[in-house]
Design a protein around this motif. Structure first.
Motif, PDB file in Angstrom:
ATOM      1  N   PHE A  21      33.967  35.874  51.561  1.00 22.58           N
ATOM      2  CA  PHE A  21      33.710  37.217  51.045  1.00 22.58           C
ATOM      3  C   PHE A  21      33.926  37.257  49.540  1.00 22.58           C
ATOM      4  CE2 PHE A  21      34.934  37.934  55.472  1.00 22.58           C
ATOM      5  CZ  PHE A  21      33.823  38.650  55.909  1.00 22.58           C
ATOM      6  N   GLY A  22      33.168  38.093  48.889  1.00 19.29           N
ATOM      7  CA  GLY A  22      33.294  38.245  47.448  1.00 19.29           C
ATOM      8  C   GLY A  22      32.105  38.994  46.900  1.00 19.29           C
ATOM      9  N   ASN A  23      31.771  38.708  45.653  1.00 23.39           N
ATOM     10  CA  ASN A  23      30.647  39.357  44.983  1.00 23.39           C
ATOM     11  C   ASN A  23      29.881  38.334  44.170  1.00 23.39           C
ATOM     12  OD1 ASN A  23      31.003  42.294  45.562  1.00 23.39           O
ATOM     13  ND2 ASN A  23      33.017  41.824  44.743  1.00 23.39           N
ATOM     14  N   THR A  32      32.553  35.938  42.412  1.00 22.77           N
ATOM     15  CA  THR A  32      33.956  36.277  42.578  1.00 22.77           C
ATOM     16  C   THR A  32      34.257  36.156  44.057  1.00 22.77           C
ATOM     17  OG1 THR A  32      33.778  37.870  40.775  1.00 22.77           O
ATOM     18  CG2 THR A  32      35.723  38.024  42.175  1.00 22.77           C
ATOM     19  N   ALA A  34      36.806  36.658  47.153  1.00 23.31           N
ATOM     20  CA  ALA A  34      37.984  37.415  47.577  1.00 23.31           C
ATOM     21  C   ALA A  34      38.899  36.495  48.373  1.00 23.31           C
ATOM     22  CB  ALA A  34      37.567  38.615  48.420  1.00 23.31           C
ATOM     23  N   GLU A  38      37.216  40.763  54.433  1.00 29.01           N
ATOM     24  CA  GLU A  38      36.193  41.657  53.917  1.00 29.01           C
ATOM     25  C   GLU A  38      36.802  43.007  53.574  1.00 29.01           C
ATOM     26  OE1 GLU A  38      31.805  43.245  55.311  1.00 29.01           O
ATOM     27  OE2 GLU A  38      33.230  42.595  56.812  1.00 29.01           O
ATOM     28  N   ASN A  41      34.721  46.491  48.813  1.00 30.20           N
ATOM     29  CA  ASN A  41      34.232  46.008  47.524  1.00 30.20           C
ATOM     30  C   ASN A  41      33.640  44.609  47.586  1.00 30.20           C
ATOM     31  OD1 ASN A  41      35.206  48.381  46.342  1.00 30.20           O
ATOM     32  ND2 ASN A  41      37.224  47.495  46.084  1.00 30.20           N
ATOM     33  N   THR A  42      33.534  44.015  48.785  1.00 30.88           N
ATOM     34  CA  THR A  42      33.018  42.658  48.914  1.00 30.88           C
ATOM     35  C   THR A  42      31.873  42.594  49.915  1.00 30.88           C
ATOM     36  OG1 THR A  42      34.581  42.069  50.666  1.00 30.88           O
ATOM     37  CG2 THR A  42      35.283  41.640  48.390  1.00 30.88           C
TER      38      THR A  42
END
Length: 81
Positions: A21-23, A32, A34, A38, A41-42
């Motif tokens: 999970f991330g962006n 990015t 995480a 989850e 923001n991801t």
């Protein structure tokens, strides 16, 4: 991730029952990750990579950890070029 967006992945291998999970920002190719689960923001980066690979003509395979080409990584890819 940039390779998935640019159609450079021929085959993507995803570990079953795993996720990252991330962006991802396509504008500047920044990722990015995480550290936790989850959140609001991801997103699932594995799912995003699989979708982009498939839409760009690549094959996507879901494998158990022991069947992955490199079992120490949740994602493995074979590149076109």
């Amino acid at each position: 991730m940039p390779a998935a967006f640019n159609g450079k992945i021929d085959a993507l291998f995803c570990e079953n029952k795993a996720d990252i999970f991330g962006n991802y920002r396509e504008e500047n190719n920044t990722i990015t990750v995480a550290l936790g689960e989850e959140s609001d923001n991801t997103i699932s980066l594995m799912n995003l990579a699989a979708i982009k690979t498939f839409l760009n003509g690549g094959d996507v395979y879901l494998l158990d950890k022991e069947d992955m080409p490199n079992p120490n990584s949740k994602l493995n890819a074979l590149y076109r070029y």
